[in-house]
Every structure is written in C-alpha cells, then in structure tokens.
Design an enzyme around this catalytic site. Sequence first.
Site, mmCIF file in Angstrom:
data_model
loop_
_atom_site.group_PDB
_atom_site.id
_atom_site.type_symbol
_atom_site.label_atom_id
_atom_site.label_comp_id
_atom_site.label_asym_id
_atom_site.label_seq_id
_atom_site.Cartn_x
_atom_site.Cartn_y
_atom_site.Cartn_z
ATOM 1 N N HIS A 46 -6.370 -7.220 -0.446
ATOM 2 C CA HIS A 46 -6.618 -5.594 -0.688
ATOM 3 C C HIS A 46 -5.719 -5.476 -1.954
ATOM 4 O O HIS A 46 -4.607 -5.887 -2.163
ATOM 5 C CB HIS A 46 -5.873 -5.079 0.581
ATOM 6 C CG HIS A 46 -6.613 -5.326 1.777
ATOM 7 N ND1 HIS A 46 -6.076 -6.231 2.907
ATOM 8 C CD2 HIS A 46 -7.920 -5.069 2.480
ATOM 9 C CE1 HIS A 46 -6.780 -6.083 3.805
ATOM 10 N NE2 HIS A 46 -8.039 -5.554 3.757
ATOM 11 N N HIS A 96 0.771 -1.323 -0.144
ATOM 12 C CA HIS A 96 0.016 0.127 0.074
ATOM 13 C C HIS A 96 0.993 1.427 0.199
ATOM 14 O O HIS A 96 0.230 2.339 -0.233
ATOM 15 C CB HIS A 96 -0.798 -0.104 1.310
ATOM 16 C CG HIS A 96 -1.972 -0.880 1.317
ATOM 17 N ND1 HIS A 96 -2.791 -1.094 0.183
ATOM 18 C CD2 HIS A 96 -2.118 -1.918 2.159
ATOM 19 C CE1 HIS A 96 -3.545 -2.106 0.347
ATOM 20 N NE2 HIS A 96 -3.440 -2.605 1.554
ATOM 21 N N ASP A 105 -2.595 -10.616 -2.390
ATOM 22 C CA ASP A 105 -3.215 -10.095 -0.979
ATOM 23 C C ASP A 105 -4.675 -9.775 -1.109
ATOM 24 O O ASP A 105 -5.170 -9.560 -2.495
ATOM 25 C CB ASP A 105 -2.444 -8.840 -0.574
ATOM 26 C CG ASP A 105 -2.671 -8.414 0.890
ATOM 27 O OD1 ASP A 105 -2.127 -8.701 1.688
ATOM 28 O OD2 ASP A 105 -3.922 -7.649 0.920
#
Lengths: 347, 141
Positions: free
Chosen positions: A160, A123, A158
């Site tokens: 996300h 991220h 993942d």
Amino acid sequence: MLIMNGPVDDAGHEDPGHPERPDRLRAVVSGVEDLHLGDDLTLVEPYTATRAELTRVHEGSYLDELGAFCYEGGGNIDEDTYATYDSWSLAQYAAGAGLAVVEEMRRHDGAVGFIATRPPGHHALRDRAMGFCLLNNIAVTAAALTGEGERVLILDWDVHHGNGTQSIFWNDPNVLYVSTHQWPLYPGSGGAREIGGPDALGLTVNLPLPAGATGDVVRQALDQVASPVVDQFDPTWVLVSAGYDAHRLDPLAELALSGGDFAALAAMAAGFAPRPGRLAFFLEGGYDLSALRGSVAATLGAVVGSDFRPEEPTTGGLGVDEVHRAQSERGVALRIALGSDPGEDFL
Amino acid sequence: MNQPLRTIAVGFDGSPSAELAVRWSFALARQLDARVVLVHAVGLLQRLEGADAPERFLESVHRLADEVGFDRRRLGWHVTDGDACSVLLRATDEPIGADLLVVGSRGQGVHAGLMLGSTSLQLAERATIPLVIVPAGRDAD
C-alpha cells in the site's frame, strides 16, 4: 550485526478477527530466529517516544485526542483502524523503537537496524490515524535524523502507498520518499505525478504497479526510475518501510512477490546507503504469517550475511508497461512544476 | 453562491446512518433536479470480503431509489480505494465534480461518540464545498 528493538508485550493491541494482530510479531521474531544470529543480534531496551519527538511529525492536539481515546477504552477509529486501552502506550513504544535502534547502531560499525513493532505506521497522517496505523513510526525516526542534519531516503515497499509518510515529508528537502505499491489500491494515493511540494520537487517518487506484478518488475522500477534520483539526493541514511503484504500469499492485496524478492530488495536498499551502518528496516504490513516469517528472514539474511535460503525471486509478471508510464508521467509532472527540462537525473 | 446545485455526492457504506443520508439526498435532488452520486470507499478490511462486496451495496442503493421513486438514471455509483474521508474529499474533482457533499453522522462500525475517527467531522474541517451531515433519527422529510 543486527540491532533490533527489544520485545514489549503487545497483546493489548488486538481486535479479535482483525488481521493486524499480535501473531504478526511472533512470526517476525520467528523469522529473525531462523537466521541463528547468536551474538550478532543485539536487542535494545524498549524506549517510549517523547512528546517532543512525536510532535516533529504529529499535531499535538491529535496526540492528546488519541491518548484520551485509548485511556477511555478505545474502539474503532475508522472502518479499518482500532485502538484499545493499551494502544497509546504501545504506539509510543513503536514510535520510539527506531530512535533507540539508531542510537545503538551508532555504537556498532556496520550494523543493520530492524524495528519490529506494531501497530504499523506509514498510513498515519500528522493529525489522523488510518489504515491500521496510529503513529508514523518511520517518520518519527526520519524527522529526528533530519533534525541532526542528515538526508534520509525512505524506501517504502509495502503493497500500500505510504500516504502518511509522503504527506509528512511532502515539502521537506531533506527526505526522499520512494514507494513501490499496488495501484489502484488503498489508500488511493501514490500516483506517479505526485512528486513533492515546492521545496522538495522530485523528492517524492511513486511507482504504482498493477496486480500481478512480480519482483523483477519492482526491481526494474527502482533501478530505472528511483536509482537516478537516489544518486542525486545522496542520502546519508536509508530507512525502509518494510511491509510484506506484497507477498503473493497476502490476503489484502494482489502483488506476486516471494521471500526471495524481499532479499533482493533489501540488497538494493543496502546499495542505496552511503556506507554500512546507515540502513534500518521498519515493519509495516504483512498479514500472512508464514509469508511474513520467511520474508523477514530473507530481508535480514540478505543484509547481515546469513546463509538463510529464501524462496526463489519471481519473474515474468505484469507491470513493465506501468514502469515506463510512471517514468513518463513523473517527467511530465516535473516539467510542468519546474517550467523547464528537469534534466536526466531527476527523471 | 448562485450557481445551481447539479451534483450531490453522498458517502455510502451500507450503514443505517448512510441510508438516511441517501434518502435525504434523493429528496433534495428531486426538488433541485440534481444528480446523486453515491460514493463508496473500499478500505483495507473490505478486501477480505471479496471483490463483489461493493456490488452488494449497489443492490441496496437501487432498492432505496426504487422505494422513494428516485429516477435511477439520475443516480451514479462511484467505488474507489481509500478511507472514506479522503475519498469524499476527492469527490469534488472529476469524474464526479460534486458541488455538495452529504454524509450520515456515523459510519459503519465506528465507535459511537468518537470524535477522532468521525468522517463527518473530518470532512467538516477539510471540505472545500458545502457539506450536509444528516443526523441519525431524521427522515427525508
């Protein structure tokens, strides 16, 4: 053979009660030990990424600010993300580990790399920490490889979407970014129409899946939509953002995968690699410790020839329609961007 | 800029700072006959609090509206996944279509004095429409 980063004491990067915690790495190490690799496991010395290696993917001013913030004791960076006094040095270790593992892999024919570090990275943006991530670990290694003329596939499973990685390589023709993720879900990006910048059109492949999707759907998405793009891109390295929060036990999301699904996905990732010795897994999320341990063992067992028996793969969940929709939306976005038919391979 | 201000998007995370921003926005919206859309970003950790967590925030928003006599029919509530900065930046797009962003100076749980994670400062750098940062300690006067 498995090449893995050697351990560092990560106890200093902890916020009591936070799910991104040191116990995660202990579970991961237990998962590796479950494979009983003996001499087939090589640990490399911890390596701190240099400023020059970090500034390939991060703004220098951001690095200065993060370092100073940690030096002053740290705190909450946003609603989700924390840093402590030790976080800056640990983040530099995490970012450097992939570089050290890749260098060691080159000394061993056919080795598989595993980078088990925290904090996670996918991220993290060029200029901002978010989503538990401070530095984008996989991006640091991918950028080093492309600097040597390699073409890198980043496969991100993942739960996300890896918005940081996507953003960093958005317009890079030497990186193909493929993500399967639950949607809608944090961080809100990762739609199928996000296909890459003008110099890298089609080199971002997003496969958003609904809550309840099982492993067979994830594999179908990769087979049906991503594989043709991977074939055309012809990567020379495959790096995997291996998050385990898509496991059905994970408390942060609602996909329904099992350890056996990660074994199958690892085998697919190996199939994307041009030859043995060009595949490395980077730990991202995964917050249920038993699921994390079993899934790591399943992943690595599938690619190093272990007889580890993971949970059975899952089937029959939601998401087949969404795979077709993603393929269609991606095709529309490419046609609009290119102003013409992009051809079968890109769809 | 001569276009009328029709939609005010306000970041709301339940913090006292966000409540100040909401009160300020209600006052401005009444003067301009504008609509207020409260935007709530669902981060990673909020998933641990259960699916009804945003609804608890909505209750406090309604209470705020009633306290200052703001017409609930001119009040919107938008909950979406993401970090606060990215979610607020997207508020300029449909379905919100905001032409003013309003935030408090400090969000929930974020370290006081931290420049690095300040949603308001990040928005100030990136916003493509006007942004108001309501400082702590100021009321909607």
